[in-house]
Design a protein around this motif. Structure first.
Motif, PDB file in Angstrom:
ATOM      1  N   UNK A  70       8.602 -41.864  65.568  1.00  0.00           N
ATOM      2  CA  UNK A  70       8.055 -41.091  64.351  1.00  0.00           C
ATOM      3  C   UNK A  70       7.708 -42.283  63.488  1.00  0.00           C
ATOM      4  N   UNK A  71       8.420 -43.474  63.380  1.00  0.00           N
ATOM      5  CA  UNK A  71       8.315 -44.305  62.260  1.00  0.00           C
ATOM      6  C   UNK A  71       7.156 -45.442  62.550  1.00  0.00           C
ATOM      7  N   UNK A  80       0.749 -44.106  56.018  1.00  0.00           N
ATOM      8  CA  UNK A  80       1.070 -42.812  55.346  1.00  0.00           C
ATOM      9  C   UNK A  80       0.725 -42.951  53.634  1.00  0.00           C
ATOM     10  N   UNK A  81       0.331 -42.065  53.198  1.00  0.00           N
ATOM     11  CA  UNK A  81       0.242 -42.037  51.723  1.00  0.00           C
ATOM     12  C   UNK A  81       0.935 -40.953  51.078  1.00  0.00           C
ATOM     13  N   UNK A 233      10.072 -46.648  52.070  1.00  0.00           N
ATOM     14  CA  UNK A 233      11.311 -47.827  52.586  1.00  0.00           C
ATOM     15  C   UNK A 233      11.307 -48.913  51.600  1.00  0.00           C
ATOM     16  N   UNK A 234      12.518 -49.393  51.196  1.00  0.00           N
ATOM     17  CA  UNK A 234      12.643 -50.106  50.067  1.00  0.00           C
ATOM     18  C   UNK A 234      13.505 -51.554  50.499  1.00  0.00           C
ATOM     19  N   UNK A 235      13.031 -52.563  50.438  1.00  0.00           N
ATOM     20  CA  UNK A 235      13.741 -53.818  50.539  1.00  0.00           C
ATOM     21  C   UNK A 235      14.345 -54.245  49.173  1.00  0.00           C
ATOM     22  N   UNK A 236      15.805 -54.396  49.156  1.00  0.00           N
ATOM     23  CA  UNK A 236      16.281 -54.634  48.050  1.00  0.00           C
ATOM     24  C   UNK A 236      17.111 -55.954  48.057  1.00  0.00           C
ATOM     25  N   UNK A 262       4.023 -47.127  59.760  1.00  0.00           N
ATOM     26  CA  UNK A 262       2.847 -46.547  58.846  1.00  0.00           C
ATOM     27  C   UNK A 262       3.516 -46.031  57.445  1.00  0.00           C
ATOM     28  N   UNK A 263       4.535 -46.168  57.408  1.00  0.00           N
ATOM     29  CA  UNK A 263       5.355 -45.883  56.080  1.00  0.00           C
ATOM     30  C   UNK A 263       5.201 -46.964  55.055  1.00  0.00           C
ATOM     31  N   UNK A 264       4.983 -46.534  53.826  1.00  0.00           N
ATOM     32  CA  UNK A 264       4.953 -47.520  52.758  1.00  0.00           C
ATOM     33  C   UNK A 264       6.344 -47.998  52.452  1.00  0.00           C
ATOM     34  N   UNK A 265       6.175 -49.253  51.919  1.00  0.00           N
ATOM     35  CA  UNK A 265       7.498 -49.977  51.487  1.00  0.00           C
ATOM     36  C   UNK A 265       7.091 -50.320  50.271  1.00  0.00           C
TER      37      UNK A 265
END
Length: 336
Positions: A70-71, A80-81, A233-236, A262-265
């Motif tokens: 799915x990811x 994906x928006x 998704x979030x890189x921290x 396809x997920x936003x980051x």
């Protein structure tokens, strides 16, 4: 496979790729979007994708991966928006999320939020429940904090994102927040991931400070498996031997995710650096690397903040960041 050509690829360079595909006996189709030519081939797990990566003007190649059903990018979903109110996360326009680490009082929350609104911010970050290392540190206002967020939304029209620590609190969060945040320490909390996977609210998933890219994507997979397709998704930052900054921002994971998923980051430079004077330059680097947005800690008096005082930028610094970020965004074909 998904073969993405560079936006300035010429006809003969695209033909070279198609000739190789035909030589290998694969069926294919071609999609064109506003930025790239995308060539889709039938799945073939015995063909080395490096054959295509070496061809001129091939930007990147994605081999469809059975582990992430799915990811991963697929022929039906290249990007994906996620729509939150009138904000689209993952499109050509960058998303700026900003606000205090913790909700300390109504006056503090409203003062910061109103300034950010005047600066163009539409989504406010603010913690009602805090996951702290020390049990003696400020733990947040809890449900009182959620009530203040509700007041803020009603009086200003702003949207809010806040971190949820326990899946039992989900019903109360869903009444208030527009985006559910899963913090770095809860990235491996399977029960929480499954719970938000059944929610109708978008979810921002932060990478754990020791998680590999594969582990990060698997955590997102848990959420999508529940039926919630709106995951950000979030890189921290991750923990390394370096102790100069609070964490080490893995800037390379931004394009790595964009190539695979396809997920936003988005990027959180506040937790990545832990230092006020580094947040603006690191934010600009994140935009240049392809991030779809930023998540910034802001406080009107950082030295008096109840939590993360060293990494909260001042209101005037945030305005400076906005002005500089617009220039970098324009340089890489985006807008803010």
């Amino acid at each position: 496979m998904i073969i993405v050509m560079n936006k300035d690829a010429q006809h003969n360079e695209i033909e070279n790729v198609l000739m190789l595909i035909q030589k290998l006996g694969l069926e294919f189709s071609i999609l064109k979007n506003e930025n790239n030519t995308v060539i889709l081939t039938q799945p073939s797990y015995d063909i080395n994708s490096e054959l295509f990566k070496s061809l001129p003007k091939v930007e990147y190649v994605v081999t469809l991966n059975e582990d992430y059903k799915l990811v991963y990018k697929n022929i039906n979903n290249l990007e994906t928006k996620i729509k939150v109110g009138d904000v689209v996360i993952g499109g050509n326009e960058l998303t700026m999320i900003a606000g205090p680490c913790s909700i300390e009082s109504k006056d503090q929350l409203f003062r910061i939020a109103l300034h950010l609104k005047n600066s163009g911010v539409k989504i406010i970050r603010a913690g009602a429940f805090k996951f702290r290392t020390s049990p003696y540190s400020f733990q947040g206002l809890g449900y009182k904090g959620l009530e203040l967020l509700k007041e803020l939304k009603e009086e200003t029209g702003l949207m809010v994102i806040s971190e949820i620590l326990d899946h039992h609190d989900l019903p109360e969060f869903e009444k208030v927040v527009d985006i559910l945040q899963i913090g770095a320490r809860n990235m491996h909390n399977i029960n929480l991931l499954k719970a938000v996977g059944e929610s109708s609210k978008p979810v921002l998933l932060k990478r754990s400070y020791s998680a590999t890219l594969k582990e990060f994507l698997f955590s997102a997979e848990y959420i999508l498996m529940g039926g919630n397709k709106n995951v950000i998704l979030c890189e921290r930052g991750i923990r390394t031997f370096s102790d100069y900054t609070r964490n080490t921002l893995d800037i390379s994971i931004v394009p790595a995710i964009k190539q695979r998923s396809h997920l936003p980051v988005i990027v959180d430079p506040s937790h990545a650096t832990g230092k006020r004077d580094l947040i603006i330059p690191v934010s600009l680097a994140a935009i240049a690397a392809g991030a779809d947005g930023l998540m910034i800690e802001v406080h009107h008096t950082p030295e008096l903040a109840y939590s993360d005082s060293e990494q909260a930028i001042r209101l005037e610094q945030f305005d400076d960041l906005i002005n500089r970020a617009k220039k970098v965004a324009e340089a890489v074909g985006r807008k803010l």
